[in-house]
Design an enzyme around this catalytic site. Structure first.
Site, PDB file in Angstrom:
ATOM      1  N   ARG A  83       0.852  -1.190   0.000  1.00 35.12           N
ATOM      2  CA  ARG A  83       0.000   0.000   0.000  1.00 35.12           C
ATOM      3  C   ARG A  83       0.888   1.240   0.000  1.00 35.12           C
ATOM      4  O   ARG A  83       2.106   1.136   0.107  1.00 35.12           O
ATOM      5  CB  ARG A  83      -0.901   0.009   1.239  1.00 35.12           C
ATOM      6  CG  ARG A  83      -0.131   0.035   2.549  1.00 35.12           C
ATOM      7  CD  ARG A  83      -1.022  -0.152   3.756  1.00 35.12           C
ATOM      8  NE  ARG A  83      -1.518  -1.507   3.816  1.00 35.12           N
ATOM      9  CZ  ARG A  83      -0.867  -2.524   4.382  1.00 35.12           C
ATOM     10  NH1 ARG A  83       0.324  -2.310   4.931  1.00 35.12           N
ATOM     11  NH2 ARG A  83      -1.368  -3.724   4.401  1.00 35.12           N
ATOM     12  N   TYR A 232      11.064   6.143  17.379  1.00 37.33           N
ATOM     13  CA  TYR A 232      10.699   6.136  15.965  1.00 37.33           C
ATOM     14  C   TYR A 232      11.675   6.969  15.146  1.00 37.33           C
ATOM     15  O   TYR A 232      12.166   6.529  14.093  1.00 37.33           O
ATOM     16  CB  TYR A 232       9.277   6.665  15.776  1.00 37.33           C
ATOM     17  CG  TYR A 232       8.938   6.971  14.335  1.00 37.33           C
ATOM     18  CD1 TYR A 232       8.823   5.941  13.404  1.00 37.33           C
ATOM     19  CD2 TYR A 232       8.759   8.278  13.890  1.00 37.33           C
ATOM     20  CE1 TYR A 232       8.538   6.208  12.069  1.00 37.33           C
ATOM     21  CE2 TYR A 232       8.474   8.556  12.573  1.00 37.33           C
ATOM     22  CZ  TYR A 232       8.360   7.517  11.661  1.00 37.33           C
ATOM     23  OH  TYR A 232       8.095   7.795  10.343  1.00 37.33           O
TER      24      TYR A 232
END
Length: 709
Positions: A83, A232
């Site tokens: 995706r 992150y």
């Protein structure tokens, strides 16, 4: 990014995330984009070379294909292409003749994460290309190796392009991030990128125009973007450092390794999670990144290497001036900024500049002047310091323990020691040995009787720190030993290099990665996370001192061992990121790094010279760490990194010989790349090919037919 972190949410149960139609968004820009490319001189030269009657199928036609904006017959491996950006890149490349290998785990439809590998393959075929899907968990080295071998059996043993796109996004602060999400972030973003790159490296060397494109920001540990989500951000920055190291290792084979990052938010499932439809409508489509990636990989690899691109700058260089078709909503004038762009930091320092030295001692002054009474109270203050070490290298920490207790009669030391496969328990034998070393080396005074050093001032616990649950148990035991923790010295460093371990990232294995990351990076992060509540309750120093170099490009490049350099980088990025997260904490908690260049290993005559036993370097780090624990907060800013030799002068060796004083103690200026580097004009190779055109001109041809236009 619209205060994206405040907007972070997870989809409600059963909520469906709408997925953009990849053919529709690519179709909006295809005609204009390729018209711009076809109008360049490169395209003209390629056409002339390809149409030349003297050019054979194995000769200049191949060169023409290299020069032209074509991916005809090229083999492309893309991770995370079910995706979003990965899917758009796969379909754009397939539409231009590429043979695409899609590596992804998603084989079943998920309402919250629409798209599967089979959907991407169908979209590639519908675009006119060739594609295969191989279900692969890129965290599993065995699966990756099998997938690449299968792809090479299908596509003749050559990989022309690798796109490292797979990524996981958990934008949470250190205190909020659980073990599972931390592991997923680093196993996919960092370890997965490393494993796939290593598996593809031998086949990339077989290509005539090999490229590696990693979807990551520039490799700069910027505290502005580390602060909202240190784990992150560190993982994405580390992906860029992997690209940097790959370039140095594969550059001799003309493999071009570059990073690419979006200027504005891209409409993906992650964007929908963060801000819902409102944020998606203010974003750009994945076509912007896909078109920029196409422009990068169709450039000659020998001319475009080690760059950190931003998609909009790449497209502008290609002649694109209308970006409205790239917006989800064409009426939006300015989409939302993406992460990791346009820092407020004016510059990235090298090691922290030390205060002026105290000429009487030669040491750096790390505390403000105090009255005699205040000094007495400071010395007599009761506090508890937790020291994190590796039990297998007990001797290395004797100087550290002595430095921490020197002139501190009421200081207690709690030691958490890593030992492979060891259950969490109090230590005995190992610490009896340390006690013996302290006495043997006259580092503590016996004063006529054997001191009860271990019982009165020491508590030692061992456990396998590779197990996250053990870290939590060790923190609990440490906090109970003397009723609290006031400061931490994290002296766990990378494990010694083994003979069988590859030093290159392009040859590395998951075993090598785990050996160097699990304790000094992963466990270190978990310790800080679990200790934060205890440090916030303290009335003492509330400081974490980590033995780690700063996360900078010049320091990273200096270390020749790729995975070790990567581990050090992430450890330093965690220090800087968590320090930025805690900038507004009340009461304040500070994190600093300390390092000695003498602790690094250098390559001499083809083999590594182990400097882990360098006495002066270890001694300097030990005493510098102790000074940083007790330093005044005004002298040591949180998030700074210190060279140990700038804080303390090395002690003489035991035989009375002083180590040689390095003359090059001035640190070289930082080489951090900024986004100014991304505004790079692609080379117009038409001029480089002018001589080849002249060579190809038939004797009876008119000159004007063979001129560049």
């Amino acid at each position: 990014m619209l205060e994206a972190m405040e907007m972070y949410r997870t989809p409600a149960a059963g909520e469906k995330v709408e997925k953009l139609d990849v053919h529709e968004v690519l179709g909006r820009t295809e005609k204009a984009f390729f018209e711009k490319l076809s109008s360049t001189r490169r395209a003209y030269v390629a056409a002339r070379l390809g149409n030349d009657p003297l050019a054979g199928p194995e000769g200049d036609l191949e060169r023409a294909d290299d020069v032209a904006f074509s991916l005809r017959g090229r083999v492309v491996v893309i991770t995370g292409a079910s995706r979003g950006i990965g899917e758009a890149i796969a379909v754009r490349f397939a539409g231009q003749g590429a043979r695409v290998v899609v590596l992804s785990q998603t084989t079943k439809e998920n309402p919250a994460l629409p798209g599967t590998v089979y959907d991407t393959v169908k979209a590639c075929v519908d675009a006119g290309g060739d594609a295969i899907a191989i279900k692969t968990d890129i965290r599993d080295e065995g699966q990756v190796q099998c997938a690449i071998r299968e792809a090479m059996m299908h596509y003749d043993g050559v990989i022309d392009i690798l796109v490292n796109c797979a990524s996981t996004h958990f934008p949470q602060k250190c205190a909020e991030l659980d073990d599972r999400r931390y592991d997923q972030l680093n196993d996919v973003n960092v370890k997965g990128t490393l494993i796939v790159s290593a598996a593809c490296a031998p086949y990339l060397r077989n290509s005539k125009n090999p490229h590696v494109v990693t979807i990551a920001p520039a490799p700069r540990a910027d505290k502005e973007w580390l602060a909202p989500h240190a784990a992150y951000s560190a993982s994405k920055i580390a992906m860029a450092f992997v690209s940097r190291r790959l370039q140095s290792e594969l550059g001799s084979s003309n493999v071009a390794c570059n990073t690419l990052w979006p200027r504005f938010a891209v409409a993906t499932a992650a964007t929908a999670f963060i801000g819902g439809e409102a944020l998606v409508s203010m974003s750009r489509t994945p076509a912007c990144v896909a078109d920029a990636a196409f422009r990068i990989v169709t450039a000659p690899s020998r001319l475009v290497q080690n760059k950190h691109f931003v998609d909009q700058d790449v497209l502008r260089a290609a002649g694109v001036d209308d970006f409205k078709p790239y917006n989800v909503d064409p009426d939006v004038v300015e989409p939302v900024d993406d992460f990791f762009l346009f820092s407020n930091e004016t510059g990235v320092s090298s090691y922290a500049k030390p205060p002026p030295p105290d000429l009487s001692s030669g040491d750096v002054v790390l505390s403000v002047a105090k009255s005699a009474e205040a000094e007495r109270l400071e010395i007599e203050r009761r506090d508890v310091v937790l020291v994190l070490v590796d039990a297998r290298d007990v001797k290395a920490y004797v100087a550290l323990f002595c430095a921490l207790i020197k002139n501190r009669p009421n200081r207690k030391l709690v030691v958490a020691a890593h030992e492979d496969a060891a259950p969490v328990s109090p230590a005995s034998d190992a610490w009896a040995f340390v006690h013996y070393l302290l006495i043997e080396n006259d580092l503590i005074s016996l004063e006529g009787t054997r001191p009860h050093f271990r019982d009165e001032r020491f508590r030692v616990f061992v456990g396998d720190m590779r197990v996250a649950a053990n870290v939590s148990k060790l923190v609990e035991l440490a906090s109970r030993a003397f009723y609290g923790v006031d400061a931490v010295v994290d002296a766990t460093t990378h494990r010694p290099q083994l003979d069988w371990e590859p030093i290159d990232v392009s040859s590395s294995t998951s075993v090598t990665y785990d050996r160097h990351f699990d304790v000094c990076v992963r466990a270190s992060f978990f310790f800080v996370r679990d200790l934060l509540p205890h440090l916030l309750k303290s009335s003492g120093a509330r400081r974490v001192v980590s033995v780690t170099p700063p996360p900078r490009c010049d320091v990273f490049d200096e270390e020749e061992r790729g995975v070790v350099a990567l581990a050090r980088l992430m450890r330093g990025a965690h220090v800087r990121g968590i320090a930025a997260e805690l900038a507004d904490a009340n009461p304040p908690v500070s994190l600093v790094g300390v390092w000695s260049d003498a602790l690094a290993e250098k390559k001499v005559d083809g083999s590594f010279v182990a400097q882990r036993n360098n006495v002066s370097g270890k001694d300097a780090v030990a005493r510098a760490a102790a000074k940083l624990v007790d330093a005044d907060a005004k002298s040591v800013s949180s998030g700074s990194f210190w060279r140990a030799e700038d804080i303390v002068a090395p002690l003489p060796l035991k035989n009375g010989v002083f180590p040689e004083k390095k003359e090059d103690t001035v640190v070289a200026p930082s080489s951090e790349p900024t986004y100014a580097d991304a505004r790079f004009e692609f080379p117009d190779v038409a001029e480089l090919l002018a001589e080849e055109l002249a060579r190809l001109k038939p004797p009876d041809a008119e000159d004007e037919d063979w001129q560049l236009v």
